[in-house]
Motif scaffolding. Structure first.
Motif, PDB file in Angstrom:
ATOM      1  N   GLN A  94       1.217  -7.608   0.910  1.00 25.91           N
ATOM      2  CA  GLN A  94       2.832  -8.378   0.445  1.00 25.91           C
ATOM      3  C   GLN A  94       2.639  -7.974  -0.860  1.00 25.91           C
ATOM      4  O   GLN A  94       1.852  -8.436  -1.972  1.00 25.91           O
ATOM      5  N   VAL A  95       4.184  -6.943  -1.522  1.00 25.75           N
ATOM      6  CA  VAL A  95       3.956  -6.589  -2.693  1.00 25.75           C
ATOM      7  C   VAL A  95       4.288  -8.335  -3.307  1.00 25.75           C
ATOM      8  O   VAL A  95       4.153  -9.347  -2.919  1.00 25.75           O
ATOM      9  N   GLN A  96       3.579  -8.310  -4.726  1.00 24.45           N
ATOM     10  CA  GLN A  96       3.560  -9.710  -5.691  1.00 24.45           C
ATOM     11  C   GLN A  96       3.663  -8.697  -7.317  1.00 24.45           C
ATOM     12  O   GLN A  96       3.099  -7.904  -6.983  1.00 24.45           O
TER      13      GLN A  96
ATOM     14  N   ALA B 130      -0.474  -7.491 -10.452  1.00 23.18           N
ATOM     15  CA  ALA B 130      -0.162  -6.893  -9.112  1.00 23.18           C
ATOM     16  C   ALA B 130      -0.836  -7.005  -8.242  1.00 23.18           C
ATOM     17  O   ALA B 130      -2.216  -7.418  -7.922  1.00 23.18           O
ATOM     18  N   SER B 131       0.086  -6.546  -7.000  1.00 22.25           N
ATOM     19  CA  SER B 131      -0.984  -7.132  -5.708  1.00 22.25           C
ATOM     20  C   SER B 131       0.378  -6.196  -4.565  1.00 22.25           C
ATOM     21  O   SER B 131       1.040  -6.371  -4.848  1.00 22.25           O
ATOM     22  N   GLY B 132      -0.836  -5.058  -3.553  1.00 19.05           N
ATOM     23  CA  GLY B 132       0.319  -5.122  -2.459  1.00 19.05           C
ATOM     24  C   GLY B 132       0.676  -3.635  -2.646  1.00 19.05           C
ATOM     25  O   GLY B 132       1.134  -3.021  -1.730  1.00 19.05           O
ATOM     26  N   PHE B 133       0.251  -3.354  -3.599  1.00 20.02           N
ATOM     27  CA  PHE B 133       0.996  -1.174  -4.257  1.00 20.02           C
ATOM     28  C   PHE B 133       0.067  -0.702  -4.522  1.00 20.02           C
ATOM     29  O   PHE B 133      -1.249  -1.987  -5.308  1.00 20.02           O
TER      30      PHE B 133
ATOM     31  N   TYR C 238       2.988   3.281 -10.693  1.00 24.17           N
ATOM     32  CA  TYR C 238       4.066   2.724 -11.204  1.00 24.17           C
ATOM     33  C   TYR C 238       4.374   2.623 -12.618  1.00 24.17           C
ATOM     34  O   TYR C 238       3.347   2.236 -12.812  1.00 24.17           O
TER      35      TYR C 238
ATOM     36  N   PHE D 105       9.320  -3.152  -7.803  1.00 25.14           N
ATOM     37  CA  PHE D 105       9.481  -4.429  -7.678  1.00 25.14           C
ATOM     38  C   PHE D 105       9.774  -5.615  -8.483  1.00 25.14           C
ATOM     39  O   PHE D 105       9.588  -4.568  -9.958  1.00 25.14           O
TER      40      PHE D 105
END
Length: 124
Positions: free
Chosen positions: A1-3, A24-27, A32, A113
């Motif tokens: 899950q992107v956060q 950041a998490s999930g990617f 980026y 995001f």
């Protein structure tokens, strides 16, 4: 899950400094660009600065030039916004956003995001 989660906001006095973090998490964070935005009550969201994947800083808002800087730590999947000489006009909710590739952009809608924001209040 992107956060994307911003933290570090609070109430400070004019002239103070504050450091905001964007976790950041999930990617794949390294790939980026990270932009910082703010929105004050009754005003449109404003693009402030951005840091590219190659650690170049781009300043979009003349009002923060020389006072705000951005950095990133890819090992920690984190970006930071260092704010100094804060003014009452800096009072706003601050957001970070992530955009794939090297390119930064001042437009919030161009980011893939987005975080939920952290409030900064500058008042004496």
């Amino acid at each position: 899950q992107v956060q994307l989660v911003e933290s570090g906001g609070g109430s400070v006095q004019p002239g103070d400094s504050l450091r905001l973090s964007c976790s950041a998490s999930g990617f794949t964070f390294d790939n980026y660009a990270i932009g910082w935005f703010r929105q004050a009550p009754g005003k449109e969201r404003e693009g402030l600065l951005c840091i590219t994947t190659s650690n170049s800083e781009i300043v979009y808002a003349a009002s923060v030039k020389g006072r705000f800087t951005v950095s990133r730590d890819n090992a920690k999947n984190m970006a930071s916004l260092q704010m100094s000489s804060l003014k009452p006009d800096d009072t706003a909710k601050y957001y970070c956003a992530a955009r794939h590739g090297q390119g930064c952009n001042a437009n919030w809608d161009e980011y893939d995001f987005r975080g939920q924001g952290t409030q900064v209040t500058v008042s004496s």
